[in-house]
Design an enzyme around this catalytic site. Sequence first.
Site, PDB file in Angstrom:
ATOM      1  N   LYS A  44       0.817  -1.217   0.000  1.00 35.48           N
ATOM      2  CA  LYS A  44       0.000   0.000   0.000  1.00 35.48           C
ATOM      3  C   LYS A  44       0.849   1.266   0.000  1.00 35.48           C
ATOM      4  CE  LYS A  44      -2.329  -0.973   3.789  1.00 35.48           C
ATOM      5  NZ  LYS A  44      -2.045  -2.407   4.034  1.00 35.48           N
ATOM      6  N   THR A  45       1.808   1.334   0.915  1.00 34.96           N
ATOM      7  CA  THR A  45       2.575   2.568   1.065  1.00 34.96           C
ATOM      8  C   THR A  45       3.359   2.893  -0.195  1.00 34.96           C
ATOM      9  OG1 THR A  45       2.756   2.249   3.453  1.00 34.96           O
ATOM     10  CG2 THR A  45       4.344   3.726   2.434  1.00 34.96           C
ATOM     11  N   GLU A  68      -3.622   6.294   1.522  1.00 31.75           N
ATOM     12  CA  GLU A  68      -3.427   4.885   1.860  1.00 31.75           C
ATOM     13  C   GLU A  68      -4.576   4.455   2.765  1.00 31.75           C
ATOM     14  OE1 GLU A  68      -0.163   2.123   4.241  1.00 31.75           O
ATOM     15  OE2 GLU A  68       0.483   3.984   3.269  1.00 31.75           O
TER      16      GLU A  68
END
Length: 496
Positions: free
Chosen positions: A128-129, A172
């Site tokens: 995700k990041t 995010e």
Amino acid sequence: MNTAQFTPAGTLTAEDLGRIHLIGVGGVGMSGLARLFLTRGLPVSGSELREWPSLAGMRALGGTIHMSHEAANLDGVDTVVYSSAIPQDHLEMVEARRRGLRVLHRSEALAAAMTGRRTVAVAGTHGKTTTTSMVTMVLQQAGVDPSFVIGGEISEVGSGAHHGTGEHFVVEADESDRSFLIYRPYVSIITNVEADHLNTYGDLATLEAAFAEFARLTDPAGFVITCADDPGGRRLAETLRAEGRRVWTYGEAADADLRLSEMASSAQGVRYLAALDGRSLGEIRLPVPGRHMGLNSAAAVLAAHLLGLPVAAAEAALAAFPGVRRRFERKGVADGVLVYDEYAYHPTSMTLALQTLREVAGDGRLIVVFQPYRLYRTRDLQAEIAAALGIADELVLLEVFGPGELRQPGEGSAALLAAVPLDAAHKVFVDSFDDAPVEVARRARPGDVVVTMGAPPISLLGDQLLDALTVRAGGVTEPVAPGPVVGPDGTVSTTG
């Protein structure tokens, strides 16, 4: 956590929050939110018990930081923001409710900031990041100046959040506590769906259902992006398409909408050819290695194209992508040993990261200093985590970091160490952070690669490893400064 009680995106605006106070403002998630509000011109205060690196930047932006938790911190405050790590009986939480202040979960405050924007929300078990960072840089390269909040800092940019002037908001979206279900995205990107956070969901089927619910919250005029190479992502795409929803996929799979071919990864980076529905989009290059990085970047390429932005902007942004702090972050070299830091703690992301570090190590050995994150994950995924750690040549294992968790007999790193498929001479448990640099200095040889991996506190260890290696080489004469110690309850303290 019952997110049905939360205020969904679109109900409040950031300006409705008035004077905002964040409890535990130093952590990555809360500091990013604070920075977003500060760059938006809103009055922000926060409370902390330790001097996190992010606090100086907040003060420079006009934030008020209280180095204590007490009732007086809430004087003049309109809205108090907390994260899932803050207990409901926290002093400032109790006081906020006594005063009748608005009390919001971090995700609710973030949702308020999204109101009126086209949100691009990036979810998934891992990646995700990095993917959020890539999407942000692509939109910036295209000149649309997005707002963004990322669960990490883009290397060399030094920030995980910013208030932009454009219509897009990149965020995010965290599934760990179901809080991603209050967002109302225009674009939903789901990198993968694998078993994790089973303390919240119970089983994989319930987790997959939550991701499907998240995807269904996407604006009908928008779209969903998933990875065709991930079994969970593929199942999700099939479910959503059967419901008539707009879904695009990416990956090396033959039926991916954005298909990647001729992918190659080396220590110098990763490259691949991209084709959308059979039409070539050209070659994509990244200066960071790892096939998983290639997949993450493909999500950004596809999102940019579907938003009507030039693919050339994506190519240029990704070619200059500097990486994200704590994601394959190079810390330095000492006595011929290269030291990295990596956030991975889920077995899939650990495996991908360690395989990539193998490429970097070349003929050298790979030494992993690992601190597991959360007792339930270490217990439920022990076999998979152990198999990932087996990629290493040498393992230095710290105790599980599990703040607030009660350790049951037999739980923790002792059981994990026994399960790792390395000879006893090549794996060791250490009681504290102070012991880890000693073990690394004893084991590492010139040409080796060392990585600190896992729970957030271990990011503090890389510089100490470099100091220990420098001392070994005779570069300095003073002793290595003592570092943080993680107690059996997961609390961090300093010695010396």
